[in-house]
Write a protein that holds these residues in place. Sequence first.
Motif, PDB file in Angstrom:
ATOM      1  N   GLY A  16     -20.752   6.383  -7.706  1.00 46.34           N
ATOM      2  CA  GLY A  16     -19.635   6.527  -8.621  1.00 46.34           C
ATOM      3  C   GLY A  16     -18.372   5.833  -8.143  1.00 46.34           C
ATOM      4  N   SER A  17     -17.298   6.026  -8.902  1.00 47.35           N
ATOM      5  CA  SER A  17     -16.018   5.369  -8.618  1.00 47.35           C
ATOM      6  C   SER A  17     -14.875   6.369  -8.665  1.00 47.35           C
ATOM      7  N   LEU A  18     -13.842   6.067  -7.917  1.00 45.14           N
ATOM      8  CA  LEU A  18     -12.592   6.816  -7.965  1.00 45.14           C
ATOM      9  C   LEU A  18     -11.444   5.831  -7.785  1.00 45.14           C
ATOM     10  N   ARG A  19     -10.288   6.193  -8.309  1.00 42.78           N
ATOM     11  CA  ARG A  19      -9.090   5.373  -8.121  1.00 42.78           C
ATOM     12  C   ARG A  19      -7.995   6.242  -7.542  1.00 42.78           C
ATOM     13  N   LEU A  20      -7.524   5.876  -6.377  1.00 43.96           N
ATOM     14  CA  LEU A  20      -6.433   6.592  -5.736  1.00 43.96           C
ATOM     15  C   LEU A  20      -5.109   5.899  -6.051  1.00 43.96           C
ATOM     16  N   SER A  21      -4.075   6.694  -6.172  1.00 43.62           N
ATOM     17  CA  SER A  21      -2.727   6.171  -6.396  1.00 43.62           C
ATOM     18  C   SER A  21      -1.790   6.691  -5.328  1.00 43.62           C
ATOM     19  N   PHE A  68     -14.185  -1.703  -2.388  1.00 44.84           N
ATOM     20  CA  PHE A  68     -12.851  -1.153  -2.588  1.00 44.84           C
ATOM     21  C   PHE A  68     -11.871  -2.298  -2.813  1.00 44.84           C
ATOM     22  N   THR A  69     -10.842  -2.032  -3.622  1.00 44.69           N
ATOM     23  CA  THR A  69      -9.799  -3.025  -3.871  1.00 44.69           C
ATOM     24  C   THR A  69      -8.432  -2.358  -3.864  1.00 44.69           C
ATOM     25  N   ILE A  70      -7.544  -2.878  -3.036  1.00 46.22           N
ATOM     26  CA  ILE A  70      -6.163  -2.389  -3.009  1.00 46.22           C
ATOM     27  C   ILE A  70      -5.325  -3.253  -3.946  1.00 46.22           C
ATOM     28  N   SER A  71      -4.400  -2.630  -4.647  1.00 45.11           N
ATOM     29  CA  SER A  71      -3.506  -3.358  -5.548  1.00 45.11           C
ATOM     30  C   SER A  71      -2.167  -2.637  -5.601  1.00 45.11           C
ATOM     31  N   GLN A  72      -1.200  -3.254  -6.255  1.00 41.68           N
ATOM     32  CA  GLN A  72       0.120  -2.642  -6.303  1.00 41.68           C
ATOM     33  C   GLN A  72       0.795  -2.894  -7.642  1.00 41.68           C
ATOM     34  N   ASP A  73       1.751  -2.057  -7.951  1.00 50.17           N
ATOM     35  CA  ASP A  73       2.682  -2.277  -9.055  1.00 50.17           C
ATOM     36  C   ASP A  73       4.064  -2.231  -8.407  1.00 50.17           C
ATOM     37  N   LYS A  74       4.646  -3.406  -8.165  1.00 52.24           N
ATOM     38  CA  LYS A  74       5.898  -3.463  -7.421  1.00 52.24           C
ATOM     39  C   LYS A  74       7.026  -2.775  -8.168  1.00 52.24           C
ATOM     40  N   ASP A  75       7.038  -2.899  -9.484  1.00 51.46           N
ATOM     41  CA  ASP A  75       8.118  -2.282 -10.272  1.00 51.46           C
ATOM     42  C   ASP A  75       8.077  -0.762 -10.164  1.00 51.46           C
ATOM     43  N   LYS A  76       6.871  -0.205 -10.153  1.00 55.83           N
ATOM     44  CA  LYS A  76       6.732   1.247 -10.065  1.00 55.83           C
ATOM     45  C   LYS A  76       6.741   1.731  -8.619  1.00 55.83           C
ATOM     46  N   LYS A  77       6.678   0.791  -7.670  1.00 53.68           N
ATOM     47  CA  LYS A  77       6.581   1.136  -6.260  1.00 53.68           C
ATOM     48  C   LYS A  77       5.337   2.001  -6.012  1.00 53.68           C
ATOM     49  N   GLU A  78       4.236   1.555  -6.573  1.00 54.03           N
ATOM     50  CA  GLU A  78       2.974   2.272  -6.435  1.00 54.03           C
ATOM     51  C   GLU A  78       1.894   1.344  -5.866  1.00 54.03           C
ATOM     52  N   VAL A  79       0.982   1.940  -5.118  1.00 55.96           N
ATOM     53  CA  VAL A  79      -0.159   1.228  -4.576  1.00 55.96           C
ATOM     54  C   VAL A  79      -1.417   1.981  -5.001  1.00 55.96           C
ATOM     55  N   TYR A  80      -2.483   1.236  -5.226  1.00 54.11           N
ATOM     56  CA  TYR A  80      -3.716   1.837  -5.721  1.00 54.11           C
ATOM     57  C   TYR A  80      -4.895   1.433  -4.833  1.00 54.11           C
ATOM     58  N   CYS A  96      -2.309   7.295   2.216  1.00 51.76           N
ATOM     59  CA  CYS A  96      -1.481   6.146   1.919  1.00 51.76           C
ATOM     60  C   CYS A  96      -0.520   5.937   3.087  1.00 51.76           C
ATOM     61  N   ALA A  97      -0.207   4.680   3.403  1.00 51.20           N
ATOM     62  CA  ALA A  97       0.678   4.397   4.519  1.00 51.20           C
ATOM     63  C   ALA A  97       1.605   3.245   4.179  1.00 51.20           C
ATOM     64  N   ALA A  98       2.746   3.214   4.844  1.00 46.98           N
ATOM     65  CA  ALA A  98       3.728   2.156   4.617  1.00 46.98           C
ATOM     66  C   ALA A  98       4.348   1.750   5.946  1.00 46.98           C
ATOM     67  N   ASP A  99       4.711   0.477   6.043  1.00 44.58           N
ATOM     68  CA  ASP A  99       5.274  -0.025   7.285  1.00 44.58           C
ATOM     69  C   ASP A  99       6.374  -1.029   7.005  1.00 44.58           C
ATOM     70  N   ARG A 100       7.344  -1.087   7.887  1.00 42.96           N
ATOM     71  CA  ARG A 100       8.439  -2.044   7.745  1.00 42.96           C
ATOM     72  C   ARG A 100       8.055  -3.419   8.280  1.00 42.96           C
ATOM     73  N   ASP A 101       7.009  -3.474   9.019  1.00 42.89           N
ATOM     74  CA  ASP A 101       6.549  -4.739   9.590  1.00 42.89           C
ATOM     75  C   ASP A 101       5.504  -5.369   8.669  1.00 42.89           C
ATOM     76  N   PHE A 102       5.055  -6.573   9.050  1.00 44.19           N
ATOM     77  CA  PHE A 102       4.029  -7.251   8.277  1.00 44.19           C
ATOM     78  C   PHE A 102       2.664  -6.621   8.522  1.00 44.19           C
ATOM     79  N   CYS A 103       1.769  -6.776   7.555  1.00 48.89           N
ATOM     80  CA  CYS A 103       0.448  -6.169   7.649  1.00 48.89           C
ATOM     81  C   CYS A 103      -0.345  -6.703   8.843  1.00 48.89           C
ATOM     82  N   SER A 104      -0.078  -7.930   9.233  1.00 43.72           N
ATOM     83  CA  SER A 104      -0.824  -8.526  10.340  1.00 43.72           C
ATOM     84  C   SER A 104      -0.662  -7.719  11.622  1.00 43.72           C
ATOM     85  N   LYS A 105       0.441  -6.971  11.731  1.00 42.99           N
ATOM     86  CA  LYS A 105       0.650  -6.143  12.922  1.00 42.99           C
ATOM     87  C   LYS A 105      -0.485  -5.145  13.076  1.00 42.99           C
TER      88      LYS A 105
END
Length: 126
Positions: A16-21, A68-80, A96-105
Amino acid sequence: QVQLAESGGGSVQAGGSLRLSCAATGYTLSLNCMGWFRQAPGKEREGIATIYIGTGTSKHAASVKGRFTISQDKDKKEVYLQMNSLTPDDSAIYYCAADRDFCSKYWGSRADFDYYGQGTQVTVSS
């Protein structure tokens, strides 16, 4: 400070499938990278996908690539996180996680992200 709130977890049968926000609030202008982690009982936390907010460039761990696929809505400040072809091995708490640095870190050093949400449970039954 940044606050992250996940939603969309639940129980599903294998295949099956699920979508996280994830909704980000607070000082989000400081952020460059958003990601999804998961942790199963008795296992270490695993980073499974990241997305660079500026360009939408994404990267997925080998364990979920193609499913799995990650995506975003920048206007809503949401990630899926769209999760398809789920298996019982995908059962975990997803953060869900967020960082001030670049993802490559993260991919280079597996360093912790600056902010994490409370997590949402995903259970996949066989």
